[in-house]
Design a protein around this motif. Structure first.
Motif, PDB file in Angstrom:
ATOM      1  N   VAL A  32      -4.946  -1.187  -3.564  1.00  0.00           N
ATOM      2  CA  VAL A  32      -4.919  -1.155  -2.100  1.00  0.00           C
ATOM      3  C   VAL A  32      -6.302  -1.455  -1.555  1.00  0.00           C
ATOM      4  N   ARG A  33      -7.302  -0.842  -2.181  1.00  0.00           N
ATOM      5  CA  ARG A  33      -8.680  -1.055  -1.742  1.00  0.00           C
ATOM      6  C   ARG A  33      -9.092  -2.510  -1.913  1.00  0.00           C
ATOM      7  N   ALA A  84      -3.499   2.724  -7.197  1.00  0.00           N
ATOM      8  CA  ALA A  84      -3.983   2.860  -5.821  1.00  0.00           C
ATOM      9  C   ALA A  84      -5.226   2.017  -5.564  1.00  0.00           C
ATOM     10  N   PRO A 134       0.816  -1.221   0.000  1.00  0.00           N
ATOM     11  CA  PRO A 134       0.000   0.000   0.000  1.00  0.00           C
ATOM     12  C   PRO A 134       0.845   1.265   0.000  1.00  0.00           C
ATOM     13  N   LEU A 135       1.995   1.226   0.726  1.00  0.00           N
ATOM     14  CA  LEU A 135       2.839   2.417   0.810  1.00  0.00           C
ATOM     15  C   LEU A 135       3.421   2.744  -0.557  1.00  0.00           C
ATOM     16  N   GLN A 174       0.038   3.654  -3.037  1.00  0.00           N
ATOM     17  CA  GLN A 174      -0.856   4.794  -2.798  1.00  0.00           C
ATOM     18  C   GLN A 174      -0.361   6.027  -3.540  1.00  0.00           C
ATOM     19  N   GLY A 175      -1.277   6.736  -4.134  1.00  0.00           N
ATOM     20  CA  GLY A 175      -0.922   7.925  -4.890  1.00  0.00           C
ATOM     21  C   GLY A 175      -0.586   7.637  -6.344  1.00  0.00           C
ATOM     22  N   THR A 176      -0.362   6.328  -6.683  1.00  0.00           N
ATOM     23  CA  THR A 176      -0.122   5.995  -8.089  1.00  0.00           C
ATOM     24  C   THR A 176      -1.449   5.617  -8.741  1.00  0.00           C
ATOM     25  N   THR A 202      -7.862   6.643   5.222  1.00  0.00           N
ATOM     26  CA  THR A 202      -7.693   6.213   3.828  1.00  0.00           C
ATOM     27  C   THR A 202      -7.738   4.691   3.706  1.00  0.00           C
ATOM     28  N   ASN A 203      -7.783   4.236   2.461  1.00  0.00           N
ATOM     29  CA  ASN A 203      -7.750   2.795   2.207  1.00  0.00           C
ATOM     30  C   ASN A 203      -6.503   2.155   2.795  1.00  0.00           C
ATOM     31  N   THR A 204      -5.383   2.889   2.688  1.00  0.00           N
ATOM     32  CA  THR A 204      -4.125   2.352   3.231  1.00  0.00           C
ATOM     33  C   THR A 204      -4.230   2.155   4.733  1.00  0.00           C
ATOM     34  N   HIS A 205      -4.808   3.138   5.450  1.00  0.00           N
ATOM     35  CA  HIS A 205      -4.991   2.998   6.893  1.00  0.00           C
ATOM     36  C   HIS A 205      -5.848   1.779   7.210  1.00  0.00           C
TER      37      HIS A 205
END
Lengths: 321, 294
Positions: A24-25, A21, A12-13, A16-18, A153-156
């Protein structure tokens, strides 16, 4: 193995932002269904009872958290409340139906799942009916924080979900090797013999029912806060059937198998959806996923009823226990 | 009140026809054909397609042809379903056929979904007349459905009680292995059981289409569960039980709807009845008509 796990947890790190992303979800969603599937596996894989209404307890968990959150209750109180609500309903319901034989039990659980969904759909004053409950626009909902760190966020949610999934795997694995687990499996393999050995079948079955509902309660609580939106639509019979499909496809009673089943059934439509595969299946490929699953389920039942990654059943005959 | 009763009997006739399919298969194989509700849907869709290509108000002949066609389509599908999804797992553990049936059910529904995801209109080949019988408004369609379902049930009862094949069916239901030894073609009897059960489901699909005026890929689920409830209510494996259970459930539901705050709650009713029956009288009102196989 360790490297793969580390890469998975770091994903996810990196993503995320690409433009990747969305993965990740999907991974977080797999974790959430992993929790649910572990719950189904406790009852189906360990005790051999087919529950076709499991989504009811996921729904009870989700609605408990949604309703309490709208009244300003912190997530860390909603979570145990959701677990408690799901376990309580399940256990109360468990006692009377445990006398039922195999297929009848399945149909009654299906009926209970539908009763729950119809109730959520029609009990407008509490659940807002088919429109559902939205936590998004309400100022009353307290922010979700862990050790002062906001989870948004999805990552969290990915990390929160996988931490709880790891806990769920640990509990499942410990149960598997415990006295209780062995009693469950004895019931599954030969109920008559197990009873003759003095195993209290109704109590142990209801224990499995209650614990499995606990998993659903946890998943429901997270779902409510992650989506910030709950409707009866999310908890249909077919969702329950898909969960059963995941557990059966992977291998009932086998933890790696169950998780493999979740990854395949949730992952396949995403692969079908991606551009790479669009030219194979066309735009209809996404809609065809249930068709494909249906065919796979039939094929699995016929050719590989023990699943893709079956539990190790021959320990006794190979003499290492 | 009397109108509710008529509504209930109409629905009950449809439930009873579907319930017979569950009960016949259960009686012979001790297996719940979980995909049976899709045979009902399939019959409704086949009827709608056939009537759809004919001009409107095509008449009684067209309706009769639609019934024959839909019953044939559902019957053949039922036999096919058994061959592909159930026969290979006949000697497997109890859960395996159920999983296979869930898979088949998903497959059949989505086959229709992919091709027609929205609701299809069900054409009315006959002009429906309503008339008054004293204070009671009677819909001709309701009488037709009740009469048609009773006629089909009568035909089935005659077949099972009086014909040689019916006798063979009862023999297989009692003890398949001994029946085989006595020279009864067990596999053919099983295929016939699926065919008749499916055909009755298909007829119910057409009646349902006529009654509600539309068919849809997911229309089988709820009537399917209710018919299963009806079969359990009467005693699964027991043909008169399925008929009684079907009519009883339809009437209970129609009368119950009068007391419930919203119509959709009536679907809860069937499930509540199911749970109560299984708890209080697990073998149904008329008893389970199968020998316990160990």
């Amino acid at each position: 193995m360790g490297v793969a796990a580390a890469a998975f947890l770091a994903a996810p790190l990196v993503l995320q932002g690409t433009s990747w992303a969305f993965v990740v979800r999907i991974l977080a969603l797999m974790g959430l269904y992993g929790l649910l599937a572990l719950g189904v596996n406790l009852v189906l894989g360990y005790v051999g009872l087919l529950d076709l209404g499991f989504m009811a307890f996921y729904a009870i968990g989700a609605y408990t958290t949604a309703l309490l959150s709208l009244r300003g209750v912190s997530f860390w109180l909603c979570l145990p409340a959701s677990v408690l609500a799901a376990v309580a309903v399940r256990t109360l319901l468990g006692w009377p139906v445990l006398r039922l034989r195999g297929d009848y039990l399945s149909i009654v659980t299906l009926g209970f799942g539908e009763i729950t969904r119809i109730a959520l759909n029609n009990w407008d004053s509490l659940t807002n009916g088919p429109k559902g409950l939205s936590l998004l626009s309400s100022a009353a909902v307290p922010p979700l924080r862990l050790f002062g760190f906001g989870i948004r966020t999805n990552t969290h949610f990915f990390y929160l979900i996988y931490a709880l999934l790891a806990l769920g795997i640990l509990v499942s694995a410990r149960l598997n090797r415990s006295r209780i687990g062995r009693a469950w499996m004895a019931l599954r393999d030969d109920e008559l013999a197990a009873r003759a050995m003095g195993i209290n079948a109704p109590r142990l079955k209801n224990l499995a029912f209650g614990l499995s509902a606990g998993f659903a309660g946890v998943a429901g609580a997270i779902f409510a806060r992650w989506e910030n939106f709950v409707t009866p639509e999310s908890f249909t019979f077919w969702e329950s059937a898909l969960l059963v499909a995941m557990v059966v496809l992977g291998g009932m009673g086998s933890l790696p198998g169950v998780l493999l089943g979740v990854a395949l059934i949730l992952g396949l439509p995403e692969v079908l959806r991606s551009d790479v595969f669009r030219w194979i299946g066309g735009a209809q490929a996404v809609n065809a996923r249930y068709l494909v699953f249906g065919a796979i389920l039939v094929a699995m039942a016929i050719f590989r009823p023990q699943g893709l990654w079956p539990r190790n059943v021959d320990r006794l005959s190979s003499g290492d226990e | 009140m009397a109108e509710q009763l008529l509504n209930g009997l109409t629905l009950g006739g449809i439930y009873a026809l579907i319930a017979l399919g569950y009960t016949m298969v259960y009686g012979v194989l001790l297996m719940i054909n979980f995909a049976h509700s899709e045979l009902f849907m399939w019959g409704g869709v086949a009827g709608a397609l056939f009537l759809g290509i004919l001009p409107a108000n095509a008449g009684a002949g067209a309706l009769a042809a639609a019934f024959v066609l839909a019953m044939g389509a559902s019957g053949v599908l039922a036999v096919f379903l058994d061959r592909v999804a159930y026969a290979p797992v006949r000697r497997s553990p109890r859960l395996t056929p159920l999983i296979s049936a869930i898979g088949a059910s998903l497959f059949l529904q989505n086959l229709v979904f992919l091709w027609r995801d929205s609701q299809m209109a069900f054409p009315q080949p006959l002009a429906v007349r309503s008339f008054h019988c004293g204070p009671l408004a009677v819909n001709g369609l309701q009488l037709f459905i009740i009469g048609g379902s009773v006629a089909l049930m009568g035909a089935l009862t005659f077949f099972v009680r009086r014909t040689k094949m019916g006798k063979a069916m009862r023999a297989v239901a009692q003890d398949a292995d001994t029946a085989e030894l006595m020279g009864i073609p067990v596999n053919r009897v099983i295929a016939l059981t699926f065919f008749i059960g499916g055909a009755l489901g298909g007829a119910a699909g057409v009646m349902n289409g006529l009654y509600y005026g539309s068919v849809k890929y997911n229309m089988g689920f709820l009537p399917g569960v209710k018919a299963f409830t009806a079969a359990v209510l009467g005693g699964i494996g027991n043909l008169p039980g399925a008929m009684l259970g079907g009519f009883l459930l339809g009437v209970l539901e129609a009368l119950g709807a009068g007391f419930l705050p919203e119509p959709e709650w009536k679907d809860v009713f069937a499930f509540a009845v199911l749970i109560l029956v299984l708890l209080l009288r697990p073998s149904g009102l008329l008893g389970e008509n199968t020998s316990e196989k160990v």
